[in-house]
Write a protein that holds these residues in place. Structure first.
Motif, short mmCIF file in Angstrom:
data_model
loop_
_atom_site.label_atom_id
_atom_site.label_comp_id
_atom_site.label_asym_id
_atom_site.label_seq_id
_atom_site.Cartn_x
_atom_site.Cartn_y
_atom_site.Cartn_z
N ASN A 84 0.83 -1.20 0.00
CA ASN A 84 0.00 0.00 0.00
C ASN A 84 0.87 1.26 0.00
N LEU A 85 0.34 2.30 -0.63
CA LEU A 85 1.07 3.56 -0.74
C LEU A 85 0.25 4.68 -0.13
N LEU A 86 0.85 5.37 0.84
CA LEU A 86 0.19 6.47 1.53
C LEU A 86 0.86 7.77 1.12
N VAL A 109 4.86 8.49 0.97
CA VAL A 109 5.49 9.50 0.12
C VAL A 109 5.09 10.87 0.64
N ASP A 110 6.10 11.70 0.86
CA ASP A 110 5.85 13.08 1.29
C ASP A 110 5.92 13.95 0.04
N THR A 111 4.79 14.45 -0.42
CA THR A 111 4.83 15.31 -1.60
C THR A 111 5.43 16.64 -1.17
N ALA A 122 -0.76 12.59 -6.58
CA ALA A 122 -0.82 11.73 -5.40
C ALA A 122 -2.11 10.92 -5.40
N THR A 123 -3.22 11.57 -5.79
CA THR A 123 -4.49 10.85 -5.77
C THR A 123 -4.52 9.77 -6.85
N GLU A 124 -3.77 9.97 -7.94
CA GLU A 124 -3.76 8.94 -8.98
C GLU A 124 -2.96 7.72 -8.56
N GLU A 125 -1.93 7.96 -7.74
CA GLU A 125 -1.00 6.87 -7.44
C GLU A 125 -1.24 6.18 -6.10
N ALA A 126 -1.74 6.93 -5.13
CA ALA A 126 -1.76 6.41 -3.76
C ALA A 126 -3.01 5.57 -3.48
N MET A 171 7.17 7.91 -7.94
CA MET A 171 5.95 7.23 -7.50
C MET A 171 5.74 5.94 -8.29
N ARG A 172 5.99 6.01 -9.61
CA ARG A 172 5.83 4.83 -10.46
C ARG A 172 6.84 3.75 -10.08
N SER A 173 8.09 4.18 -9.87
CA SER A 173 9.15 3.21 -9.59
C SER A 173 8.86 2.45 -8.29
#
Length: 437
Positions: free
Chosen positions: A3-5, A55-57, A79-83, A249-251
Motif C-alpha cells: 500500500n502507498l500512503l 510519500v511526502d509530496t 498523489a491521488t492517482e497513485e496512492a 511514485m511509479r518506480s
C-alpha cells in the motif's frame, strides 16, 4: 501489492515532520521556511505488523503565487492517482485557507479514501479550533502534533484500518520478475521493446510517456520471467506534470513488485541525483540489481579506460553496496541486449542461492579464526557456528556468538565481504545476523 500512503497539503503545515515521525527517520529536512522539501521523500512505515510505503509530496518551486498554487494542485492530483490513501494535512494555527479548500475539492472528487489531519494541535485548547475544518467536507479532522508525536499512534491505527489488505498477486507461480526502472527518457520502453521484439509499449521522444506498471511474460531463448515495465501509456497533455515526482511514485510500485531491478542510466548524462533516488528505493526494498548504461552507441570514447572510469564512478556513488553487474548497452542498436537478460537471470539465481551448513562452516570458521571480531572492554567474542536461514527473500545468514551485542557493523560488513568472495552473490543484497549461541 504494497500500500502507498501520500501526505499532501500546502507548504509549511508539517508534512516533512509527520513523514519523519511515521518512517522513524530524519531524512526530510524540516525548517520553518515554506517550500523546503525539494526532493520527494519516500520511506517505509510499520505499525502493528502492517507495512506500507509513505510519500511526502513537496518540492515545488516558488516563483509567483500562481505557479505555486498550480504546482500544489499538480502534486495533489498526482498523489491521488497513485496512492491508496491520502493524508491531507492542515494547520490548526492558520485555520482554513483558500488553498486548503482547493485541495479539498480535488480530494473530494477523487473518490479516494482521505484522512483529514489537523496538525500543530499542541494542547487541548487547540482542538476546539480544529472544528472549522469540518467545512472542507472531508469528515472529522484528526488532531495531532507531528512535532511532539501527540495523537500519531491513534492516527496510525486509523491509517492501518483504512488501507486495503495486501492483495496476493495473481502471479505467485514462482516465475522471477524483472523490473526495468530509471528516470524519464532513459530508454526503459525501448529496451523492453528490444527484449520482446515488438513495439508493445508506445515509444515516443517525450519523457514520461509511460503510465501503469505493465507485466510482460517473456519465454523465449530459454528464458522464463515477467518483465515489469514502469509503464503504460500516458496522454501527451499529461507530460507537463512533474516528471521527477511521477517517475519516483511509479518506480515504487514496480520495484516493490519485482525480484531483480534493471536500473537504466543514460551514458550521455552520467549518474544523476534522481538515479540515486531510484537506487535507494531498490536498496530499501532489498531487491537485486543490474545496472545498464544505455545509449552507449552515442558515446565517442568507448575505450576500456573510459569504461573503467564510468564503472568506478557508478560504484563510488552507490557504495557501500558495490557488488553488482554493470552492462554498457544500446536499446536502439540492440547492442548487448541479450547480455542484460542473461545477467538478470544469473542475479536472480544468486538471490535464491542455498548454501549447505557444513560448507558454510568449513569456509567461514577458519576465516573468522584468522580475523576474529575485535574484543570489547576486554571481552573476547567467539563465533562458533554459522547457518543460512531457509525461505527468506534474500540470502540471510546467522552467525552464533557468545556476545552478539558487541559485534559491530564494520565486522558484519567483513563477514558479508567474505561470503561474497567465496560464493557468487553478485547483484543481490544479503543479510548478516549475529545471535546468541
Amino acid at each position: 501489492m504494497a500500500n502507498l500512503l501520500a501526505i499532501v497539503g500546502r507548504p509549511n503545515v508539517g508534512k516533512s515532520t509527520l513523514f519523519n515521525r511515521l518512517t522513524k527517520s530524519r531524512r526530510a529536512i524540516v525548517s520553518g521556511e515554506a517550500g523546503t522539501t525539494r526532493d520527494r521523500q519516500y520511506g517505509k512505515c510499520e505499525w502493528n505488523g502492517r507495512e506500507f510505503s509513505v510519500v511526502d509530496t513537496g518540492g515545488w518551486v516558488v516563483n509567483s503565487d500562481d505557479i505555486f498554487e498550480e504546482e500544489i494542485r499538480k502534486q495533489v492530483i498526482l498523489a491521488t492517482e497513485e496512492a491508496d490513501l491520502v493524508l491531507f494535512l492542515v494547520d490548526v494555527m492558520n485555520g482554513v485557507t483558500d488553498w486548503d479548500q482547493d485541495v479539498a475539492q480535488i480530494l473530494r472528487r477523487s473518490k479516494l479514501p482521505v484522512i483529514l489531519v489537523a496538525n500543530k494541535t499542541d494542547n487541548n485548547d487547540m482542538q476546539y479550533y480544529a472544528a472549522e475544518f469540518y467545512s472542507l467536507g472531508l469528515g472529522e479532522p484528526f488532531c495531532i502534533s507531528a512535532a511532539t508525536g501527540s495523537g500519531t499512534g491513534d492516527l496510525l491505527d486509523v491509517i492501518v484500518s483504512r488501507l486495503k489488505t495486501d492483495e496476493i498477486d495473481d502471479m505467485e507461480d514462482g516465475t522471477p520478475r524483472f523490473a526495468v526502472v530509471g528516470r524519464p527518457n532513459v530508454g526503459k520502453s525501448s529496451i523492453i521493446n528490444a527484449f520482446v521484439g515488438e513495439d508493445r509499449n508506445i515509444v515516443t521522444e517525450i519523457a514520461g510517456t509511460t503510465r501503469d506498471s505493465i507485466y510482460t511474460k517473456y519465454d523465449k531463448f530459454g528464458f522464463d520471467f515477467y518483465l515489469v515495465d514502469t509503464a503504460g501509456i500516458r496522454r501527451k497533455n499529461k507530460v507537463s506534470e512533474d516528471l521527477e515526482f511521477y517517475s519516483v511514485m511509479r518506480s515504487i510500485r514496480a520495484i516493490e513488485n519485482s525480484d531483480v531491478c534493471i536500473l537504466m542510466l543514460d551514458a550521455t548524462r552520467g549518474i544523476e541525483a534522481q538515479d540515486m533516488n531510484i537506487f535507494q528505493l531498490i536498496q530499501k526494498n532489498n531487491k537485486s540489481l543490474v545496472v545498464v548504461v544505455n545509449k552507449w552507441d552515442l558515446v565517442e570514447d568507448k575505450s576500456q579506460k573510459a569504461i573503467n572510469t564510468f564503472e568506478s564512478a557508478i560504484r563510488n556513488r552507490m557504495a557501500p553496496f558495490v557488488d553488482f553487474p554493470i552492462i554498457f548497452a544500446s536499446a536502439l542498436t540492440k547492442q548487448r541486449i541479450f547480455k542484460v537478460l542473461e545477467t538478470a537471470k544469473q542475479v536472480y539465481l544468486n538471490r535464491t542461492m542455498k548454501i549447505g551448513t557444513s560448507k558454510l562452516n568449513e569456509v567461514m570458521l577458519p576465516l573468522i579464526e584468522m580475523t576474529p571480531p575485535p574484543s570489547v572492554k576486554g571481552k573476547y567474542i567467539k563465533i562458533k557456528y554459522v547457518s543460512q536461514i531457509p525461505n527468506t527473500q534474500i540470502p540471510s545468514f546467522v552467525f552464533y556468538a557468545n556476545l552478539p551485542q558487541y559485534v559491530k557493523e564494520p565486522y558484519k560488513r567483513f563477514l558479508e565481504n567474505k561470503l561474497r568472495e567465496n560464493w557468487t552473490l553478485t547483484g543481490t543484497p544479503i543479510n548478516v545476523f549475529i545471535r546468541q549461541k
